[in-house]
Design a protein around this motif. Sequence first.
Motif, PDB file in Angstrom:
ATOM      1  N   ASN A  63      22.061  -1.800 -26.288  1.00  0.00           N
ATOM      2  CA  ASN A  63      22.969  -2.943 -26.141  1.00  0.00           C
ATOM      3  C   ASN A  63      22.287  -4.240 -26.580  1.00  0.00           C
ATOM      4  O   ASN A  63      22.878  -5.064 -27.273  1.00  0.00           O
ATOM      5  CB  ASN A  63      23.424  -3.088 -24.688  1.00  0.00           C
ATOM      6  N   ALA A  72      23.174  -6.668 -29.763  1.00  0.00           N
ATOM      7  CA  ALA A  72      23.512  -8.086 -29.561  1.00  0.00           C
ATOM      8  C   ALA A  72      22.677  -9.003 -30.451  1.00  0.00           C
ATOM      9  O   ALA A  72      22.903 -10.209 -30.497  1.00  0.00           O
ATOM     10  CB  ALA A  72      23.335  -8.457 -28.092  1.00  0.00           C
ATOM     11  N   ASP A 113      17.076 -10.157 -23.793  1.00  0.00           N
ATOM     12  CA  ASP A 113      17.294 -10.322 -25.233  1.00  0.00           C
ATOM     13  C   ASP A 113      17.718 -11.752 -25.543  1.00  0.00           C
ATOM     14  O   ASP A 113      18.133 -12.495 -24.660  1.00  0.00           O
ATOM     15  CB  ASP A 113      18.312  -9.298 -25.766  1.00  0.00           C
ATOM     16  N   ILE A 136      27.069 -12.827 -23.212  1.00  0.00           N
ATOM     17  CA  ILE A 136      28.322 -12.222 -22.746  1.00  0.00           C
ATOM     18  C   ILE A 136      29.214 -13.318 -22.168  1.00  0.00           C
ATOM     19  O   ILE A 136      28.781 -14.065 -21.294  1.00  0.00           O
ATOM     20  CB  ILE A 136      28.033 -11.166 -21.659  1.00  0.00           C
ATOM     21  N   LEU A 182      31.864  -5.454 -17.202  1.00  0.00           N
ATOM     22  CA  LEU A 182      30.807  -4.739 -17.928  1.00  0.00           C
ATOM     23  C   LEU A 182      30.640  -3.291 -17.509  1.00  0.00           C
ATOM     24  O   LEU A 182      30.390  -2.421 -18.336  1.00  0.00           O
ATOM     25  CB  LEU A 182      29.461  -5.443 -17.701  1.00  0.00           C
ATOM     26  N   PHE A 227      35.066  -0.124 -21.091  1.00  0.00           N
ATOM     27  CA  PHE A 227      35.092  -1.537 -21.493  1.00  0.00           C
ATOM     28  C   PHE A 227      34.065  -1.741 -22.599  1.00  0.00           C
ATOM     29  O   PHE A 227      32.865  -1.558 -22.400  1.00  0.00           O
ATOM     30  CB  PHE A 227      34.784  -2.479 -20.324  1.00  0.00           C
ATOM     31  N   SER A 228      34.532  -2.112 -23.755  1.00  0.00           N
ATOM     32  CA  SER A 228      33.637  -2.319 -24.891  1.00  0.00           C
ATOM     33  C   SER A 228      34.205  -3.412 -25.781  1.00  0.00           C
ATOM     34  O   SER A 228      35.421  -3.533 -25.909  1.00  0.00           O
ATOM     35  CB  SER A 228      33.497  -1.019 -25.689  1.00  0.00           C
ATOM     36  N   THR A 229      33.314  -4.196 -26.373  1.00  0.00           N
ATOM     37  CA  THR A 229      33.772  -5.197 -27.331  1.00  0.00           C
ATOM     38  C   THR A 229      33.355  -4.795 -28.745  1.00  0.00           C
ATOM     39  O   THR A 229      33.450  -5.589 -29.665  1.00  0.00           O
ATOM     40  CB  THR A 229      33.169  -6.580 -27.000  1.00  0.00           C
ATOM     41  N   LYS A 230      32.852  -3.537 -28.871  1.00  0.00           N
ATOM     42  CA  LYS A 230      32.357  -3.101 -30.182  1.00  0.00           C
ATOM     43  C   LYS A 230      33.345  -2.155 -30.830  1.00  0.00           C
ATOM     44  O   LYS A 230      33.917  -1.304 -30.160  1.00  0.00           O
ATOM     45  CB  LYS A 230      31.017  -2.379 -30.001  1.00  0.00           C
ATOM     46  N   GLY A 266      32.206   1.238 -30.076  1.00  0.00           N
ATOM     47  CA  GLY A 266      31.628   1.444 -28.741  1.00  0.00           C
ATOM     48  C   GLY A 266      32.454   2.401 -27.910  1.00  0.00           C
ATOM     49  O   GLY A 266      33.660   2.516 -28.090  1.00  0.00           O
ATOM     50  N   THR A 267      31.781   3.112 -26.983  1.00  0.00           N
ATOM     51  CA  THR A 267      32.521   3.979 -26.061  1.00  0.00           C
ATOM     52  C   THR A 267      32.775   3.236 -24.747  1.00  0.00           C
ATOM     53  O   THR A 267      33.635   3.624 -23.977  1.00  0.00           O
ATOM     54  CB  THR A 267      31.716   5.247 -25.716  1.00  0.00           C
ATOM     55  N   GLY A 268      31.989   2.204 -24.478  1.00  0.00           N
ATOM     56  CA  GLY A 268      32.131   1.503 -23.207  1.00  0.00           C
ATOM     57  C   GLY A 268      31.661   2.336 -22.031  1.00  0.00           C
ATOM     58  O   GLY A 268      32.022   2.080 -20.892  1.00  0.00           O
ATOM     59  N   GLY A 318      28.152   3.250 -21.761  1.00  0.00           N
ATOM     60  CA  GLY A 318      26.709   3.062 -21.561  1.00  0.00           C
ATOM     61  C   GLY A 318      26.378   2.445 -20.212  1.00  0.00           C
ATOM     62  O   GLY A 318      25.576   2.981 -19.445  1.00  0.00           O
ATOM     63  N   LEU A 319      27.004   1.327 -19.893  1.00  0.00           N
ATOM     64  CA  LEU A 319      26.676   0.640 -18.644  1.00  0.00           C
ATOM     65  C   LEU A 319      27.295   1.339 -17.432  1.00  0.00           C
ATOM     66  O   LEU A 319      26.716   1.329 -16.350  1.00  0.00           O
ATOM     67  CB  LEU A 319      27.117  -0.828 -18.698  1.00  0.00           C
ATOM     68  N   THR A 373      20.825 -12.340 -22.935  1.00  0.00           N
ATOM     69  CA  THR A 373      21.214 -11.569 -21.756  1.00  0.00           C
ATOM     70  C   THR A 373      19.973 -10.983 -21.093  1.00  0.00           C
ATOM     71  O   THR A 373      19.036 -10.604 -21.780  1.00  0.00           O
ATOM     72  CB  THR A 373      22.162 -10.424 -22.192  1.00  0.00           C
TER      73      THR A 373
END
Length: 326
Positions: free
Chosen positions: A193, A197, A249, A254, A262, A267-270, A273-275, A277-278, A302
């Motif tokens: 992530n 970013a 980083d 965010i 998050l 939930f993903s902004t990519k 993305g799969t959303g 990871g977190l 972040t």
Amino acid sequence: MAGDDPVRDAARRASTEREVVLATAAGGEVPVLLRSARLGRPPWVLLTLRDQAGTRRMEQELRRHERLAMLGRLSAGAAHEIRNPLAGIGTSAQVLLGRFEPRDERARFVRVILEEVGRLDRIVTSLLQYARPRVPELKPTLLAPCIERVLELAAEPVAHGHVRVEVEVAPRLGPVYIDPDLVTQVLLNVTLNALQAMPDSGTLRYEVRRVRRKAPARSAGRRAEDRAAGRRRPRGHDWIASQQVRVIDTGVGIPRHALARLFDPFFSTKPKGTGLGLAISQSIMQEHGGAIAVASREGRGTTVLLDFPMEKRHGQRRQPHADTGR
Ligand SMILES: Nc1ncnc2c1ncn2[C@@H]1O[C@H](COP(=O)(O)OP(=O)(O)O)[C@@H](O)[C@H]1O
Ligand SMILES: [Mg+2]
């Protein structure tokens, strides 16, 4: 006070019980349970106000849990159904690829099929892992080598993104009780992530140190020895000696509205993305009796904080998905 002045209204009645929202001096709102009763003579009125904010938070938390449990069941079911046909497509494409000369133009299309099958398979694997996490096998482990391992795994994107890496480990840190594979996975998710970013360049920094963390009610798990001895925890705050890994980083950061979501699965902004990871990282940390938190400033960067208790603890096993069968 909100609306028709519920407090004065309650004082006029023989007895009431209702929920109202009161405005605070600071400009906030507090939900309260308002009860009134007439007593004695001349009629006195007894008013009691009970702060409902805690109850509301618990209800919200419960609803979130139920929502996640349903999502977990749904996605586990879907992932399971997708996995077998996907394997069929993959093996058939592999066979087909073997029939073409390497330079055959048609082989290129089959390779695309295989790549996409691979991508789908990774998504399905994440889904299943989210819905049916494995129980961590805790053993004494040093955190620094886990970070080294993650940096090996992420060497390609680090080099590609021209990212500077710094690692600072406090001296004489002993081991923590963790499942090294699962924790490496958390660190990798967080690291990827961070790298995503900082697409052009930036600094990725890891700090490992000893901290004391206030135990959240219940979710921190109990000490194994206490449990065995049936001992009660002392009153007052429970401080947990922990080690903390900060992953810092200098990326895009965010936005505020995204911070609250998050850890929601999907939930993903990519675009790709799969959303997950977190969401997966949070459940792994909880099962370790640890915690994950994120602080961020848009445009600045972040910091992800990972707390690992130093003692062997019984983490919080997520029950919601345990009933997904098999
Ligand atoms: N270090 C970070 N910097 C900026 N945004 C982040 C960072 N970590 C997570 N995010 C945000 O959180 C979202 C969810 O992350 P994650 O659960 O890993 O899913 P994914 O990476 O597949 O989008 C990301 O899409 C991104 O918007
Ligand atoms: Mg991610």
